[in-house]
Design a protein around this motif. Structure first.
Motif, PDB file in Angstrom:
ATOM      1  N   GLY A 274      -7.229   7.756  -2.188  1.00  0.00           N
ATOM      2  CA  GLY A 274      -7.286   8.951  -1.359  1.00  0.00           C
ATOM      3  C   GLY A 274      -5.947   9.230  -0.710  1.00  0.00           C
ATOM      4  O   GLY A 274      -5.521  10.386  -0.602  1.00  0.00           O
ATOM      5  N   GLY A 275      -5.273   8.172  -0.285  1.00  0.00           N
ATOM      6  CA  GLY A 275      -3.954   8.321   0.331  1.00  0.00           C
ATOM      7  C   GLY A 275      -2.979   9.011  -0.606  1.00  0.00           C
ATOM      8  O   GLY A 275      -2.263   9.922  -0.212  1.00  0.00           O
ATOM      9  N   LEU A 276      -2.972   8.599  -1.875  1.00  0.00           N
ATOM     10  CA  LEU A 276      -2.008   9.170  -2.824  1.00  0.00           C
ATOM     11  C   LEU A 276      -2.379  10.593  -3.228  1.00  0.00           C
ATOM     12  O   LEU A 276      -1.533  11.356  -3.681  1.00  0.00           O
ATOM     13  N   GLN A 277      -3.648  10.970  -3.051  1.00  0.00           N
ATOM     14  CA  GLN A 277      -4.040  12.363  -3.321  1.00  0.00           C
ATOM     15  C   GLN A 277      -3.840  13.246  -2.092  1.00  0.00           C
ATOM     16  O   GLN A 277      -4.172  14.421  -2.115  1.00  0.00           O
ATOM     17  N   LEU A 278      -3.353  12.657  -1.017  1.00  0.00           N
ATOM     18  CA  LEU A 278      -3.108  13.372   0.242  1.00  0.00           C
ATOM     19  C   LEU A 278      -4.407  13.905   0.842  1.00  0.00           C
ATOM     20  O   LEU A 278      -4.427  14.961   1.491  1.00  0.00           O
ATOM     21  N   ALA A 279      -5.515  13.185   0.644  1.00  0.00           N
ATOM     22  CA  ALA A 279      -6.815  13.626   1.148  1.00  0.00           C
ATOM     23  C   ALA A 279      -6.883  13.490   2.670  1.00  0.00           C
ATOM     24  O   ALA A 279      -6.495  12.454   3.220  1.00  0.00           O
ATOM     25  N   VAL A 280      -7.394  14.531   3.309  1.00  0.00           N
ATOM     26  CA  VAL A 280      -7.548  14.520   4.772  1.00  0.00           C
ATOM     27  C   VAL A 280      -8.516  13.411   5.179  1.00  0.00           C
ATOM     28  O   VAL A 280      -8.265  12.665   6.130  1.00  0.00           O
ATOM     29  N   SER A 281      -9.616  13.272   4.436  1.00  0.00           N
ATOM     30  CA  SER A 281     -10.608  12.234   4.745  1.00  0.00           C
ATOM     31  C   SER A 281      -9.974  10.840   4.722  1.00  0.00           C
ATOM     32  O   SER A 281     -10.199  10.025   5.605  1.00  0.00           O
TER      33      SER A 281
ATOM     34  N   MET B 152       0.818  -1.216   0.000  1.00  0.00           N
ATOM     35  CA  MET B 152       0.000   0.000   0.000  1.00  0.00           C
ATOM     36  C   MET B 152       0.846   1.257   0.000  1.00  0.00           C
ATOM     37  O   MET B 152       0.571   2.203  -0.733  1.00  0.00           O
ATOM     38  N   LEU B 153       1.871   1.275   0.832  1.00  0.00           N
ATOM     39  CA  LEU B 153       2.704   2.472   0.936  1.00  0.00           C
ATOM     40  C   LEU B 153       3.454   2.734  -0.376  1.00  0.00           C
ATOM     41  O   LEU B 153       3.579   3.877  -0.814  1.00  0.00           O
ATOM     42  N   THR B 154       3.930   1.654  -1.014  1.00  0.00           N
ATOM     43  CA  THR B 154       4.589   1.810  -2.315  1.00  0.00           C
ATOM     44  C   THR B 154       3.602   2.372  -3.344  1.00  0.00           C
ATOM     45  O   THR B 154       3.926   3.315  -4.078  1.00  0.00           O
ATOM     46  N   ALA B 155       2.386   1.816  -3.364  1.00  0.00           N
ATOM     47  CA  ALA B 155       1.372   2.284  -4.312  1.00  0.00           C
ATOM     48  C   ALA B 155       1.040   3.757  -4.072  1.00  0.00           C
ATOM     49  O   ALA B 155       0.893   4.530  -5.024  1.00  0.00           O
TER      50      ALA B 155
ATOM     51  N   GLY C 120       3.204  -2.909  -5.614  1.00  0.00           N
ATOM     52  CA  GLY C 120       2.858  -1.539  -5.221  1.00  0.00           C
ATOM     53  C   GLY C 120       3.093  -0.552  -6.358  1.00  0.00           C
ATOM     54  O   GLY C 120       2.270   0.324  -6.616  1.00  0.00           O
ATOM     55  N   ILE C 121       4.218  -0.703  -7.055  1.00  0.00           N
ATOM     56  CA  ILE C 121       4.516   0.163  -8.202  1.00  0.00           C
ATOM     57  C   ILE C 121       3.457  -0.045  -9.292  1.00  0.00           C
ATOM     58  O   ILE C 121       2.952   0.910  -9.879  1.00  0.00           O
ATOM     59  N   GLY C 122       3.075  -1.301  -9.494  1.00  0.00           N
ATOM     60  CA  GLY C 122       2.042  -1.616 -10.482  1.00  0.00           C
ATOM     61  C   GLY C 122       0.707  -0.959 -10.144  1.00  0.00           C
ATOM     62  O   GLY C 122       0.056  -0.364 -11.012  1.00  0.00           O
ATOM     63  N   ILE C 123       0.312  -1.029  -8.881  1.00  0.00           N
ATOM     64  CA  ILE C 123      -0.972  -0.436  -8.468  1.00  0.00           C
ATOM     65  C   ILE C 123      -0.893   1.094  -8.553  1.00  0.00           C
ATOM     66  O   ILE C 123      -1.831   1.755  -8.995  1.00  0.00           O
ATOM     67  N   GLY C 124       0.253   1.641  -8.172  1.00  0.00           N
ATOM     68  CA  GLY C 124       0.449   3.095  -8.305  1.00  0.00           C
ATOM     69  C   GLY C 124       0.330   3.519  -9.762  1.00  0.00           C
ATOM     70  O   GLY C 124      -0.356   4.498 -10.081  1.00  0.00           O
TER      71      GLY C 124
ATOM     72  N   VAL D  39       2.959   6.147  -2.651  1.00  0.00           N
ATOM     73  CA  VAL D  39       4.064   7.050  -3.012  1.00  0.00           C
ATOM     74  C   VAL D  39       4.199   7.142  -4.540  1.00  0.00           C
ATOM     75  O   VAL D  39       4.255   8.241  -5.099  1.00  0.00           O
ATOM     76  N   VAL D  40       4.199   5.982  -5.209  1.00  0.00           N
ATOM     77  CA  VAL D  40       4.318   5.974  -6.677  1.00  0.00           C
ATOM     78  C   VAL D  40       3.120   6.694  -7.300  1.00  0.00           C
ATOM     79  O   VAL D  40       3.272   7.531  -8.200  1.00  0.00           O
ATOM     80  N   GLY D  41       1.931   6.377  -6.806  1.00  0.00           N
ATOM     81  CA  GLY D  41       0.722   7.015  -7.322  1.00  0.00           C
ATOM     82  C   GLY D  41       0.754   8.518  -7.134  1.00  0.00           C
ATOM     83  O   GLY D  41       0.457   9.277  -8.055  1.00  0.00           O
ATOM     84  N   ALA D  42       1.154   8.967  -5.939  1.00  0.00           N
ATOM     85  CA  ALA D  42       1.168  10.400  -5.623  1.00  0.00           C
ATOM     86  C   ALA D  42       2.113  11.155  -6.553  1.00  0.00           C
ATOM     87  O   ALA D  42       1.771  12.228  -7.072  1.00  0.00           O
ATOM     88  N   ILE D  43       3.301  10.593  -6.778  1.00  0.00           N
ATOM     89  CA  ILE D  43       4.268  11.269  -7.653  1.00  0.00           C
ATOM     90  C   ILE D  43       3.674  11.466  -9.050  1.00  0.00           C
ATOM     91  O   ILE D  43       3.693  12.570  -9.600  1.00  0.00           O
ATOM     92  N   GLY D  44       3.076  10.413  -9.582  1.00  0.00           N
ATOM     93  CA  GLY D  44       2.514  10.476 -10.932  1.00  0.00           C
ATOM     94  C   GLY D  44       1.320  11.403 -11.040  1.00  0.00           C
ATOM     95  O   GLY D  44       1.219  12.204 -11.973  1.00  0.00           O
ATOM     96  N   ILE D  45       0.404  11.299 -10.075  1.00  0.00           N
ATOM     97  CA  ILE D  45      -0.831  12.085 -10.133  1.00  0.00           C
ATOM     98  C   ILE D  45      -0.520  13.575  -9.999  1.00  0.00           C
ATOM     99  O   ILE D  45      -1.030  14.402 -10.759  1.00  0.00           O
ATOM    100  N   TYR D  46       0.324  13.931  -9.028  1.00  0.00           N
ATOM    101  CA  TYR D  46       0.628  15.356  -8.842  1.00  0.00           C
ATOM    102  C   TYR D  46       1.496  15.900  -9.974  1.00  0.00           C
ATOM    103  O   TYR D  46       1.384  17.066 -10.339  1.00  0.00           O
ATOM    104  N   ALA D  47       2.351  15.040 -10.558  1.00  0.00           N
ATOM    105  CA  ALA D  47       3.136  15.474 -11.731  1.00  0.00           C
ATOM    106  C   ALA D  47       2.203  15.728 -12.919  1.00  0.00           C
ATOM    107  O   ALA D  47       2.307  16.760 -13.587  1.00  0.00           O
ATOM    108  N   MET D  48       1.262  14.805 -13.145  1.00  0.00           N
ATOM    109  CA  MET D  48       0.314  14.974 -14.262  1.00  0.00           C
ATOM    110  C   MET D  48      -0.571  16.202 -14.055  1.00  0.00           C
ATOM    111  O   MET D  48      -0.910  16.899 -14.995  1.00  0.00           O
ATOM    112  N   LEU D  49      -0.927  16.442 -12.798  1.00  0.00           N
ATOM    113  CA  LEU D  49      -1.755  17.609 -12.491  1.00  0.00           C
ATOM    114  C   LEU D  49      -1.007  18.888 -12.822  1.00  0.00           C
ATOM    115  O   LEU D  49      -1.537  19.816 -13.431  1.00  0.00           O
ATOM    116  N   GLN D  50       0.279  18.927 -12.435  1.00  0.00           N
ATOM    117  CA  GLN D  50       1.084  20.121 -12.666  1.00  0.00           C
ATOM    118  C   GLN D  50       1.339  20.347 -14.156  1.00  0.00           C
ATOM    119  O   GLN D  50       1.417  21.478 -14.614  1.00  0.00           O
ATOM    120  N   LEU D  51       1.467  19.239 -14.893  1.00  0.00           N
ATOM    121  CA  LEU D  51       1.720  19.338 -16.338  1.00  0.00           C
ATOM    122  C   LEU D  51       0.432  19.557 -17.136  1.00  0.00           C
ATOM    123  O   LEU D  51       0.451  19.662 -18.361  1.00  0.00           O
TER     124      LEU D  51
END
Lengths: 189, 193
Positions: B150-157, A52-55, B16-20, A57-69
């Motif tokens: 939600g975690g990856l979007q840094l959502a407070v909820s 979960m933590l890997t997903a 995890g990388i795959g799901i991200g 961190v990886v997800g956050a980097i991509g999503i916020y990068a895509m948002l900024q771009l």
């Protein structure tokens, strides 16, 4: 009654492909096993946390990068209703350990032959129907407590999201390094 | 490539990388966040529709989750339901390729603590599933919608949910299994494939 039953085919196809890949990954990760999930909460197996933590961190980097771009229009943040989020989380934790799967991994577990997950899903459908009946009461009483809207920690602190992402990444790497040292068996790549 | 697909288990970091990466795709191609538990509401609502259509059509929660159409809530099959059905197929494919598919009624960790009774395990699974979705819908999401998306979007909820879920899970695990072997790493045979 059924005129709007199915969403458009393209959306359904994309949903199905997403689910196929998601289910494949969850099963390969071992997080569709009752033993793995329950042993996470007993601090005996850290597969769930690592995944979960890997997903995240990886997800956050991509999503916020895509948002900024400007590649994506916006986020899809769920509204903060702190009493509902926290109360629901506390209830969810009891169910997750009792069942041994969460909603997504229960479905995936069915695919690997876990019969108890099917019973769990039936219980979940009944739970959803009961929740729908109870919701109006919760909406009046609990929902207004701590209602902050669709906010992120970056919004709440007026700081760049990258501070949080870098922070999370550091915590994740430190935790993973520590865990890997502690585990006798090296993780197979 | 095929050799890797046939491996019984992948590293949690690879998964995890795959799901991200999958979450990037859902945002980019669908403008949606990965989630699974709203569909339990849609499915339950569709079931209630079959018994009491007027009652379901005017239910505030079905309308909240699926929007008001003319005549209220109606049975629905949307992208996330397609995702949920495909989850079963994807996991089957992974288990079949990896040789880890097996019929299992009572998981070993459960059996060690509560015995081999199938009825007992199924009763706990039913009650657990009920509690699980009640909590997920109250919180507004589950481990995927809140925890990952939600975690990856840094959502407070979502982080509020994630932390309280984890605390509750630990306490429940202690209540059910005791503190005897708490924190002692399980052997790979018990815990994994």
């Amino acid at each position: 009654m059924f005129e709007h039953f199915f969403a458009d085919p393209k959306t359904l196809l994309l949903g199905a492909i997403t689910g196929l890949v998601f289910g494949f990954l969850l099963q390969k990760g071992g997080v569709t096993r009752y033993n793995v999930i329950v042993n996470q909460f007993r601090f005996k197996d850290f597969t769930v946390l690592k995944t979960m933590l890997t997903a995240i961190v990886v997800g956050a980097i991509g999503i916020y990068a895509m948002l900024q771009l400007g590649m994506i229009k916006g986020l899809s943040v769920k509204g903060a209703e702190l009493a509902m989020n926290a109360g629901g989380g506390l209830i969810f934790g009891v169910g997750m350990v009792l069942l041994g799967y969460c909603p997504g991994t229960a479905l995936a577990a069915v695919g690997q032959g876990s019969r108890d997950a099917i019973v769990g899903i039936v219980g979940a459908l009944v739970g959803a129907a009961v929740y729908a009946e109870v919701y109006p009461l919760l909406a009046r009483t609990v929902e207004p407590i701590g209602k902050l809207g669709k906010i992120t920690f970056a919004d709440a602190t007026h700081a760049s999201p990258w501070w949080f992402i870098v922070g999370l990444a550091i915590v994740a790497v430190a935790l993973f390094t520590w865990l890997e040292r502690r585990e006798r068996r090296p993780v197979t790549a | 490539m095929l050799g890797y697909l046939r491996k019984p288990q992948w590293s949690p970091y690879i998964v995890g990388i795959g799901i991200g990466g999958l979450s990037w795709c859902t945002f980019y191609f669908m403008e949606k966040a990965l989630g699974t538990s709203t569909s339990f509401v849609g499915a339950a609502g569709s079931g209630v529709c079959a018994i009491a259509p007027d009652h379901a059509a005017s239910n505030a929660y079905y309308l909240k989750e699926y929007g008001a159409k003319a005549g209220g809530f109606k049975p629905i099959f949307d992208w996330q339901m397609a995702l949920d059905f495909a989850l079963v197929a994807g996991a089957f494919l992974a288990a079949w390729l990896g040789g880890t598919f097996r019929k299992e009624r009572v998981p070993t960790v459960w059996a060690e603590r509560f015995g081999p009774s199938v009825a007992k395990r199924y009763a706990a699974a039913f009650i657990g599933g009920f509690i699980l979705i009640f909590g997920a819908r109250m919180a507004g999401g589950c481990t995927s919608g809140h925890g990952i998306s939600g975690g990856l979007q840094l959502a407070v909820s979502s982080w509020t949910f994630f932390i309280s879920m984890f605390i509750s899970g630990i306490l429940t695990a202690v209540a059910l299994f005791g503190t005897g072997s708490f924190g002692k790493l399980a052997t790979s045979e018990v815990s994994r494939v």
